[in-house]
Design an enzyme around this catalytic site. Structure first.
Site, PDB file in Angstrom:
ATOM      1  N   GLU A 244      -4.455   7.811  -3.096  1.00 40.98           N
ATOM      2  CA  GLU A 244      -5.040   6.563  -2.601  1.00 40.98           C
ATOM      3  C   GLU A 244      -5.365   5.613  -3.738  1.00 40.98           C
ATOM      4  O   GLU A 244      -5.332   4.385  -3.564  1.00 40.98           O
ATOM      5  CB  GLU A 244      -6.290   6.850  -1.776  1.00 40.98           C
ATOM      6  CG  GLU A 244      -6.004   7.411  -0.406  1.00 40.98           C
ATOM      7  CD  GLU A 244      -5.130   6.501   0.445  1.00 40.98           C
ATOM      8  OE1 GLU A 244      -5.318   5.269   0.399  1.00 40.98           O
ATOM      9  OE2 GLU A 244      -4.260   7.027   1.163  1.00 40.98           O
TER      10      GLU A 244
ATOM     11  N   HIS B 138       0.831  -1.204   0.000  1.00 46.43           N
ATOM     12  CA  HIS B 138       0.000   0.000   0.000  1.00 46.43           C
ATOM     13  C   HIS B 138       0.869   1.261   0.000  1.00 46.43           C
ATOM     14  O   HIS B 138       0.676   2.163  -0.837  1.00 46.43           O
ATOM     15  CB  HIS B 138      -0.901  -0.026   1.241  1.00 46.43           C
ATOM     16  CG  HIS B 138      -1.809   1.161   1.375  1.00 46.43           C
ATOM     17  ND1 HIS B 138      -3.132   1.131   1.004  1.00 46.43           N
ATOM     18  CD2 HIS B 138      -1.586   2.423   1.851  1.00 46.43           C
ATOM     19  CE1 HIS B 138      -3.689   2.307   1.230  1.00 46.43           C
ATOM     20  NE2 HIS B 138      -2.763   3.111   1.750  1.00 46.43           N
ATOM     21  N   GLU B 139       1.822   1.309   0.911  1.00 46.07           N
ATOM     22  CA  GLU B 139       2.670   2.501   1.006  1.00 46.07           C
ATOM     23  C   GLU B 139       3.600   2.626  -0.196  1.00 46.07           C
ATOM     24  O   GLU B 139       3.947   3.743  -0.597  1.00 46.07           O
ATOM     25  CB  GLU B 139       3.458   2.495   2.310  1.00 46.07           C
ATOM     26  CG  GLU B 139       2.597   2.494   3.575  1.00 46.07           C
ATOM     27  CD  GLU B 139       1.565   3.607   3.624  1.00 46.07           C
ATOM     28  OE1 GLU B 139       1.795   4.671   3.003  1.00 46.07           O
ATOM     29  OE2 GLU B 139       0.523   3.416   4.277  1.00 46.07           O
TER      30      GLU B 139
ATOM     31  N   HIS C 152       1.848   4.640  -2.805  1.00 48.77           N
ATOM     32  CA  HIS C 152       2.027   6.083  -2.579  1.00 48.77           C
ATOM     33  C   HIS C 152       3.423   6.526  -3.011  1.00 48.77           C
ATOM     34  O   HIS C 152       3.592   7.540  -3.709  1.00 48.77           O
ATOM     35  CB  HIS C 152       1.866   6.391  -1.087  1.00 48.77           C
ATOM     36  CG  HIS C 152       0.464   6.386  -0.589  1.00 48.77           C
ATOM     37  ND1 HIS C 152      -0.522   7.205  -1.098  1.00 48.77           N
ATOM     38  CD2 HIS C 152      -0.124   5.674   0.420  1.00 48.77           C
ATOM     39  CE1 HIS C 152      -1.655   6.997  -0.441  1.00 48.77           C
ATOM     40  NE2 HIS C 152      -1.440   6.074   0.483  1.00 48.77           N
TER      41      HIS C 152
END
Length: 490
Positions: free
Chosen positions: A285, A255-256, A259
């Protein structure tokens, strides 16, 4: 290009650099800063924000803006961003901006301690102070309009709460119906046993590289709440480990990385300009969620990941990739948003969005927030919150003043659904590549069609350009219903 524009951009470059330093202080506070430094760090953050706020509203910026002429799309976009920042900063008093930075820096540590002790009452006075400050800021920015709409602009420019409520209203009934069907069907096996946390971190760093994270311009550390920080050539991420849940570490990392990859892949020509960072948190997101879910939790990628898990942990009880795919995507009861499955994740966000609206408009007091949270959670999920760290204290966002942020999580999921539909149409053999642990075509498509543009386009425009159609909730709902309908046979 005019001399005024050149002077403006030179000044802005220094402002952007100072903003990066402020972000680095925040990263340090979450990772390596000694606990005893919290009060001093608050003063440092407040002092730096005073400098930044003064630069954003410097009268010379207004003069340069008025005298600048744009002859290309990049210059027009830079001027648009700087004008928006100047207009907003000019409405917020200097002392208010500094006090928000100082208070939220201190509040973060108070929240962490209260969360560890499951003691909302210990945090409530601090949260009330943060809320009061942000209400004051929202009122100044709104200039007679809706304060929450004004705060939303910090995270998703051009979006209103009314638009989000319409979108969320369309999502909610189909998500609830899907959840009820899935939870009524036999569930895939869950993980059992313990998983060495050092091995988890080693695997998470390997996976970060698989998804294109450039470790020469980044690093992976541990924090209470995973996050990504920075842009350009210094983009850092954090993750967390749990000895009985390696998926927490693996998917927090993916997830990170979504980003971070967005920030690393922005055109280097935009470095330390308004175009050199992600255009909005909703678009941000969309990257973290498509990396984590549509790619990372796909049947194809989990086929590869199963082999990596066996290599890292030995026989961990899930014998084959098909069963592992079900385990990774297991829909389960739980309290924590960041650990929620895809079916229920957005229901967590909708809860927060509604409560936040009430906090900002004054219809809900901080003193009543924990009870309101627990009542709403039980109504939405069917079981009571057992402790504050599983409820109102679980997220860091309100402690650091991020009112307006939560909605962008679901908006990002909607954007991700649209991007995934376009991506799979553009790369017909994507599953074969992911099954071999090769994400380069998928991440390359995202880089070329979205990430490299940074702030060149407005949020919804960059999504529409990448997808070929206006963003809407349809693709996300279709993806979820198909995927979980097949896994659960419903």
């Amino acid at each position: 290009m005019s001399t005024a524009y050149d002077a403006l951009m030179a000044f802005q470059r220094e402002t952007e650099a100072l903003g990066q330093i402020a972000g680095r202080l925040g990263w340090d506070q979450e990772t390596t800063m000694p606990r005893g430094a919290a009060a001093q760090r608050g003063e440092e953050m407040g002092a730096l924000e005073s400098v930044l706020h003064a630069r954003r509203k410097d009268p010379r910026v207004g003069e340069w803006l008025a005298a600048s002429d744009a002859t290309d799309d990049e210059a027009k976009a830079n001027l648009r961003h700087i004008q928006r920042s100047f207009d907003r900063a000019s409405k917020v008093p200097d002392d208010l901006a500094a006090e928000i930075a100082r208070t939220t820096s201190l509040a973060q540590g108070i929240w962490a301690e209260a969360r560890a002790k499951d003691d909302f009452a210990a945090f409530a006075p601090t949260l009330k102070r943060v809320l009061d400050l942000r209400r004051e800021e929202g009122a100044a920015l709104a200039d007679g309009g809706d304060a929450h709409d004004a705060l939303l602009q910090d995270y998703e420019p051009g979006t209103t709460a009314a638009e989000l409520e319409t979108m969320f209203g369309a999502l909610r009934p189909r998500l609830v119906a899907l959840r009820d069907k899935v939870l009524g069907a036999p569930a895939p096996a869950g993980l059992e046993g313990t998983f060495d946390e050092t091995a988890q971190m080693k695997l998470s760093r390997q996976i970060a590289k698989v998804f294109g994270y450039d470790m020469s311009r980044g690093r992976v550390d541990k924090a209470v709440h995973p996050f990504s920080s920075g842009s350009g050539n210094d983009v850092r991420i954090t993750t967390r480990t749990n000895p009985v849940d390696p998926f927490n570490c693996i998917y927090s990392t993916i997830h990170e990385v979504g980003h971070a990859a967005y920030e690393q892949n922005i055109d280097q020509a935009y470095l330390l300009t308004p175009l050199g960072r992600g255009v909005s948190m909703g678009v941000h997101e969309s990257q973290s969620r498509i990396y984590e879910n549509q790619l990372g939790r796909s049947r194809a990628f989990t086929t590869w990941l199963h082999g990596q898990m066996v290599e890292a942990f030995g026989d961990f009880g899930i014998a084959d990739p098909d069963a592992f795919y079900g385990t990774v995507n297991r829909v389960h009861k739980g309290f924590i948003r960041t650990e929620a499955d895809e079916v229920q994740y957005n229901l967590h966000v909708l809860l927060r969005f509604d409560l936040e609206r009430q906090l900002i408009n004054g219809s809900l007091d901080v003193s009543d927030l924990e009870e309101a949270w627990n009542t709403r959670f039980e109504a939405d999920f069917g079981y009571p919150v057992d402790r504050a760290s599983h409820g109102v204290l679980q997220d860091v966002h309100w402690s650091v003043g991020l009112f307006g942020y939560f909605a962008t999580y679901t908006l990002g999921n909607v954007y991700a659904g649209c991007l995934h539909e376009a991506l799979t149409a553009a790369i017909p053999d994507i599953d074969a590549q992911l099954a071999a642990g090769d994400t380069s075509a998928a991440t390359g498509w995202l880089r070329d069609n979205l990430q490299r543009h940074g702030g060149l386009y407005e949020p919804r425009e960059v999504i529409e350009r990448a997808c070929g159609f206006a963003p809407n909730e349809g693709p996300l709902l279709a993806y979820l219903e198909k995927k979980f309908g097949e896994i659960y046979g419903v």
